[in-house]
Design an enzyme around this catalytic site. Structure first.
Site, PDB file in Angstrom:
ATOM      1  CE1 TYR A  20      -3.821  -2.261   0.291  1.00 42.20           C
ATOM      2  CE2 TYR A  20      -2.749  -3.153   2.246  1.00 42.20           C
ATOM      3  CZ  TYR A  20      -3.729  -3.231   1.274  1.00 42.20           C
ATOM      4  OH  TYR A  20      -4.621  -4.271   1.284  1.00 42.20           O
ATOM      5  CG  HIS A  25      -7.229   4.738   0.601  1.00 40.88           C
ATOM      6  ND1 HIS A  25      -8.001   5.877   0.647  1.00 40.88           N
ATOM      7  CD2 HIS A  25      -7.972   3.772   1.245  1.00 40.88           C
ATOM      8  CE1 HIS A  25      -9.146   5.623   1.279  1.00 40.88           C
ATOM      9  NE2 HIS A  25      -9.147   4.361   1.644  1.00 40.88           N
ATOM     10  CE1 TYR A  72      -4.079  -3.595   5.912  1.00 46.09           C
ATOM     11  CE2 TYR A  72      -4.133  -4.580   8.102  1.00 46.09           C
ATOM     12  CZ  TYR A  72      -3.589  -4.505   6.825  1.00 46.09           C
ATOM     13  OH  TYR A  72      -2.570  -5.336   6.465  1.00 46.09           O
ATOM     14  CG  ASN A  74     -12.122  -0.959   7.739  1.00 47.73           C
ATOM     15  OD1 ASN A  74     -11.060  -1.211   8.308  1.00 47.73           O
ATOM     16  ND2 ASN A  74     -12.893  -1.911   7.239  1.00 47.73           N
ATOM     17  CG  ASP A  99      -7.305   9.084   0.202  1.00 52.23           C
ATOM     18  OD1 ASP A  99      -8.186   8.606  -0.535  1.00 52.23           O
ATOM     19  OD2 ASP A  99      -7.109   8.661   1.360  1.00 52.23           O
ATOM     20  CG  ASN A 120     -14.586   2.983   4.230  1.00 50.32           C
ATOM     21  OD1 ASN A 120     -15.731   3.430   4.301  1.00 50.32           O
ATOM     22  ND2 ASN A 120     -14.248   2.032   3.387  1.00 50.32           N
TER      23      ASN A 120
END
Length: 193
Positions: A20, A25, A72, A74, A99, A120
């Site tokens: 990632y 994101h 993470y 969310n 973002d 999220n």
């Protein structure tokens, strides 16, 4: 309301894991790393009780706490709530770097409240600490054609797009300085143009 001596909690949103790194994101992580480096704050260390990477330092007479949740996206709110609660930080002293799909690529917008805009990480923070925190949004644009939102936010930038984004991320230490010295309205006047 914030007490004048309350620390600021600066939060960069992203997902942990090499795959990632530097995706759309993960702009929040990129921002918070640059802020740590430019403002010469202590290196990040894992802080398991906050479920994130954490740095604590100061700038002038203001205490600064930096947090990059490793929950993470969310579940970011869980990490933010733990740090804010431990240091008794009022919601309006929390600054979140994120973002934003709805802003054109590289556009910066600073907001002080509102909904999640479908993000999220922001949704999770609103659910745990409330909505009157400061958001520093950096536009990532929308995917072309049928690219699903989820796929788009997890993609890497092209070389040209990365340069545009880096120019925006480079502004974030100045945004922090402005908020610390003159308040969020001044930062909005300067960067929301």
């Amino acid at each position: 309301m914030a007490h004048e001596d309350s620390p600021y909690l600066l939060v960069g949103l992203g997902n942990p894991g090499k795959e990632y790194r530097h995706t759309r994101h993960n702009i929040g992580f990129d921002c918070i790393e640059l802020i740590q480096s430019r403002l010469s704050l202590p290196s990040f260390r894992e802080k398991n009780n906050f479920e994130g990477w954490f740095s604590k330092g100061s700038r002038g007479d203001k205490e600064l706490l930096l947090l990059a949740p490793f929950t993470y996206m969310n579940l970011s709110g869980r990490s933010v709530q733990k740090a804010a609660s431990f240091y008794k930080i009022p919601t309006n002293r929390i600054v979140v770097f994120q973002d934003d799909l709805d802003l054109p690529l590289g556009k910066i917008r600073i907001k002080t409240e509102g909904g999640s805009g479908g993000h999220n990480g922001i949704k999770s923070i609103i659910a745990t600490v409330g909505s009157d925190f400061i958001r520093v949004k950096i536009g990532i644009g929308r995917g072309k054609g049928a690219t699903e939102t989820r796929d788009h936010v997890l993609t890497h930038f092209s070389k040209a797009d990365r340069e545009i984004i880096m120019a925006s991320i480079e502004q974030t230490p100045a945004i922090v300085e402005l908020i610390l010295q003159h308040g969020v309205t001044e930062a909005q006047n300067r960067f929301n143009g």
